[in-house]
Design an enzyme around this catalytic site. Sequence first.
Site, short mmCIF file in Angstrom:
data_model
loop_
_atom_site.label_atom_id
_atom_site.label_comp_id
_atom_site.label_asym_id
_atom_site.label_seq_id
_atom_site.Cartn_x
_atom_site.Cartn_y
_atom_site.Cartn_z
N HIS A 48 0.73 -1.23 -0.11
CA HIS A 48 0.16 0.09 -0.01
C HIS A 48 0.82 1.26 0.01
CE1 HIS A 48 -3.69 -2.13 2.41
NE2 HIS A 48 -2.73 -2.97 2.03
N TYR A 211 -5.66 -7.13 -1.64
CA TYR A 211 -6.25 -6.05 -2.47
C TYR A 211 -5.49 -6.37 -3.90
CZ TYR A 211 -1.43 -5.02 -0.50
OH TYR A 211 -0.28 -5.20 -0.26
P1 FAD Z 1 14.20 -2.16 2.87
O1 FAD Z 1 13.04 -1.84 1.95
O2 FAD Z 1 14.36 -3.58 3.60
O3 FAD Z 1 15.55 -1.99 2.40
C1 FAD Z 1 16.83 -2.18 2.62
C2 FAD Z 1 17.70 -2.33 1.54
O4 FAD Z 1 19.08 -2.26 1.95
C3 FAD Z 1 17.64 -3.63 0.91
O5 FAD Z 1 17.58 -3.40 -0.56
C4 FAD Z 1 18.64 -4.35 1.17
O6 FAD Z 1 19.20 -5.22 0.09
C5 FAD Z 1 19.80 -3.25 1.24
N1 FAD Z 1 20.94 -3.54 2.17
C6 FAD Z 1 20.96 -4.37 3.52
N2 FAD Z 1 22.03 -4.43 4.26
C7 FAD Z 1 23.02 -3.80 3.25
C8 FAD Z 1 24.41 -3.61 3.25
N3 FAD Z 1 25.12 -4.34 4.27
N4 FAD Z 1 25.04 -3.04 2.16
C9 FAD Z 1 24.17 -2.57 1.16
N5 FAD Z 1 22.80 -2.75 1.07
C10 FAD Z 1 22.24 -3.36 2.20
N6 FAD Z 1 5.14 -1.08 4.23
C11 FAD Z 1 4.33 -0.44 3.82
O7 FAD Z 1 4.47 0.90 3.82
N7 FAD Z 1 3.04 -0.88 3.32
C12 FAD Z 1 2.62 -2.19 3.11
O8 FAD Z 1 1.79 -2.70 2.48
C13 FAD Z 1 3.86 -3.01 3.78
N8 FAD Z 1 3.62 -4.39 3.76
C14 FAD Z 1 4.42 -5.09 4.23
C15 FAD Z 1 4.18 -6.67 4.32
C16 FAD Z 1 5.10 -7.63 4.83
C17 FAD Z 1 4.86 -8.99 4.77
C18 FAD Z 1 6.42 -7.02 5.32
C19 FAD Z 1 7.40 -7.87 5.86
C20 FAD Z 1 6.63 -5.71 5.49
C21 FAD Z 1 5.65 -4.68 4.83
N9 FAD Z 1 5.95 -3.43 4.79
C22 FAD Z 1 5.10 -2.49 4.31
C23 FAD Z 1 7.02 -2.81 5.45
C24 FAD Z 1 7.97 -2.40 4.35
O9 FAD Z 1 8.39 -3.50 3.85
C25 FAD Z 1 9.31 -1.84 5.24
O10 FAD Z 1 8.95 -1.07 6.24
C26 FAD Z 1 10.18 -1.32 4.03
O11 FAD Z 1 10.67 -2.11 3.32
C27 FAD Z 1 11.27 -0.43 4.93
O12 FAD Z 1 12.39 0.13 3.86
P2 FAD Z 1 13.79 0.50 4.08
O13 FAD Z 1 14.08 1.47 2.80
O14 FAD Z 1 13.76 1.03 5.42
O15 FAD Z 1 14.24 -0.90 4.13
#
Ligand code: FAD
Length: 378
Positions: A48, A211
């Site tokens: 979403h 959805y």
């Molecule tokens: P991430 O998206 O996890 O990105 C982190 C990135 O860093 C990754 O690409 C990874 O490969 C990279 N990385 C990690 N370690 C290293 C390293 N050492 N060196 C280089 N790169 C690295 N959120 C919503 O807003 N809406 C939703 O509908 C929703 N549904 C979800 C359903 C499920 C089942 C789950 C588990 C989560 C859901 N979320 C949702 C939450 C959402 O997925 C996360 O909160 C979001 O992805 C966080 O974004 P981020 O960029 O902080 O981390």
Amino acid sequence: MSSSKERIAIIGAGLGGAVAGALLQHAGFDVNVYEQAPSFSRLGAGIHMGPNVLKIFERIGVAKKVVGISSTPNHWFSRDGISGDYLSRIPLEGYGATYCTVHRGDLQGIQCDALQPGTLHFGKKLIRIDDNGTDVLIEFEDATSVRADIVIGADGINSRVRETLLGAEKPNYSGWVGHRALISSDKLRKYNLTFEDCVKWWGPDRHMMVYYTTARRDEYYYVTGVPHPAWEFDTAFVPSSREEMASEFEGYHPIIQALIESTDEVTKWPLFNRNPLPLWSSGRLVLLGDACHPMKPHMAQGAAMAIEDAAMLTRCLQETGINDFATAFGLYEANRRDRATRVQSVSNANTFLLTQEDPSWVYGYDVYAEPLRTENAA
Ligand code: FAD
């Protein structure tokens, strides 16, 4: 890779990191993004994106594109998982931008394309980071390194940047898993049932959120929350099965049974979280998104919080200029901590939109319209 000094390095091109990069570049900063994955992959899941996020997408010119590929439900229905009774009908219009549900991989593709060419570097797994007070040395697994003035840790729940700031600590397993499956809408045509655009089915101790993930509504998606005492695997997810789903949702509504019957492939993901961190930045390092405040996904706002963080951090760096990053980081935390912590706790409690409530505090929020609170006022 050049070893010349850069201004801003972002670790992680997930949903938060890619948007942070694009926003900062639009604001005129010199930014590179380093992602551990060898290339972009289209993870099979939906997501979403609420109006609070679409307002931010407008700033990097991708809002129309995202709306164009998304399903745009006008309500979030909450229904009793067994009887089908409606528990709430929450309007998703009227918050200043569109509410989208979309394929997560398609969304991430659009976000990454919004980065300036040549600034997203794949196959760069951060292994060590050294803030020497003057700049930061960033070392990758492939034996390359770069230097930057500031580093944004957008590297997710197992963040290496968080570990550098606060020490190694595993996230808390919540005792819950999420099953995820994408279903071709063709498979649903044979049922004399209505598959609503955005509906959460609630049971006494479990749920299923459902959805569409495309504008054509040709792909339907479910994600569950189901209690599961311990996560016994080392991997990010494991395969599940139609049989396992049937047993977890035995006795549930015919629409849920139809979805399970139509499932070809389903995976099972552990849901982790962390307690609020004692700090969000130190020296030249700053965290955003799941690296900083991971949560159970039950408000569908985890990525949204990462993207709001990205927007606020950009705003604060624009306010102070990069040389005064310390003030910017303090301002950023002062303007994000309360909201992110509130969303984190409501999300972990899994109560959002179960009853007829007003979600304006989440969807109506405009990160650019909020007056900036100073550090002392926080
Ligand atoms: P991430 O998206 O996890 O990105 C982190 C990135 O860093 C990754 O690409 C990874 O490969 C990279 N990385 C990690 N370690 C290293 C390293 N050492 N060196 C280089 N790169 C690295 N959120 C919503 O807003 N809406 C939703 O509908 C929703 N549904 C979800 C359903 C499920 C089942 C789950 C588990 C989560 C859901 N979320 C949702 C939450 C959402 O997925 C996360 O909160 C979001 O992805 C966080 O974004 P981020 O960029 O902080 O981390």
